[in-house]
Design a protein around this motif. Structure first.
Motif: not given
Length: 280
Positions: A199, A201-204, A207-208, A175
């Protein structure tokens, strides 16, 4: 007395005439010792004549001809058998995986010529024939040979597994990831099935953007194998960087190897518990 004297004179003249005449040279009889017979009026030029073969020489030539004929017959039979075996292999489609880089040879003989090489993790068609420590395989329809002991019916895991775009058990990891990052995930997932946490996608940071993936492991040997696997396929996976145990590697500076990074204060921040990889 006149008549006898006349007769003697006549015989003398006849004798002188015979002695002085050009008589033909007598033709020699055949020489049983093996000399060539020469007709009257011809020179004995042996250079234009085919030498006679002795019985032992004739027997040797016949034996040689038979041996050469048998060799041709055997070669033709072997070629026909090889063609049959290759056809069977194509029909049955029995394939094995290479577990190491393998040289490809024209035959199983010691003097065979090397004509190529297989990489690790390649699936190749086999015929089932073995000879002289080698296994026969089929390459572009032609019979070839590789060293025995480096083929497996099981798909390799780890660095020899190659790349994959087959779906992984946990599709949620994908995703928000880009196509390149998804390919990294799927390749690592199939090459190292012992990894169960990622790990995505994330907001940092990287990865963002969806271009980065964390492969979670604290096992030094396993993490190093994963990092080496990624570096080996950097061009195909379009990698930007790989980070592991406070060291970074980038394709554009690959000649420098692993470069040390500054301490960021924790095992996670210093990438001791995961391999970080990002793509273009």
């Amino acid at each position: 007395m006149a008549a006898p004297l006349a007769t003697l004179a006549t015989l003398g003249v006849v004798g002188l005439g015979v002695a002085g005449a050009d008589l033909p040279v007598a033709t020699p009889a055949a020489d049983l010792s093996g000399a060539t017979y020469t007709p009257t009026g011809q020179s004995a030029d042996l250079s234009d004549r085919t030498p006679l073969l002795s019985r032992s020489a004739k027997r040797h030539k016949v034996t040689q001809d038979v041996e050469e004929s048998n060799e041709l017959i055997a070669a033709a039979a072997d070629e026909a058998e090889t063609a049959r075996v290759v056809r069977q292999a194509k029909k049955k489609r029995v394939k094995l995986w290479t577990t190491a880089p393998l040289n490809v040879w024209t035959s199983a003989a010691k003097g065979a010529k090397q004509v190529g090489e297989f990489e690790e993790g390649k699936q190749i068609l086999v015929t089932g024939r073995r000879d002289n420590g080698r296994v026969e395989v089929v390459v572009k329809g032609e019979p070839r040979w590789v060293t025995a002991g480096y083929l497996s019916s099981d798909k390799p895991v780890g660095p020899a597994a190659g790349l994959s775009m087959a779906p992984c058990p946990d599709s949620s990891v994908e995703n928000g990831l880009t196509t390149n990052a998804i390919r990294v995930y799927r390749s690592v997932c199939h090459a190292f099935p012992q990894i169960t946490r990622y790990g995505g996608w994330d907001a940092h940071g990287e990865h963002s953007s969806g271009r980065a993936l964390d492969i979670m492991t604290s096992d030094v040997a396993l993490g190093t194998a994963i990092a080496d696997y990624l570096r080996a396929h950097a061009a195909e996976l379009h990698l930007y960087d790989v980070i592991w145990r406070q060291h970074i590697w980038t394709p554009v500076r690959s000649g420098e190897g692993w470069r040390p990074m500054s301490n960021r204060g924790s095992a996670t921040a210093n990438h001791y518990d995961h391999v970080h990889v990002s793509t273009y």
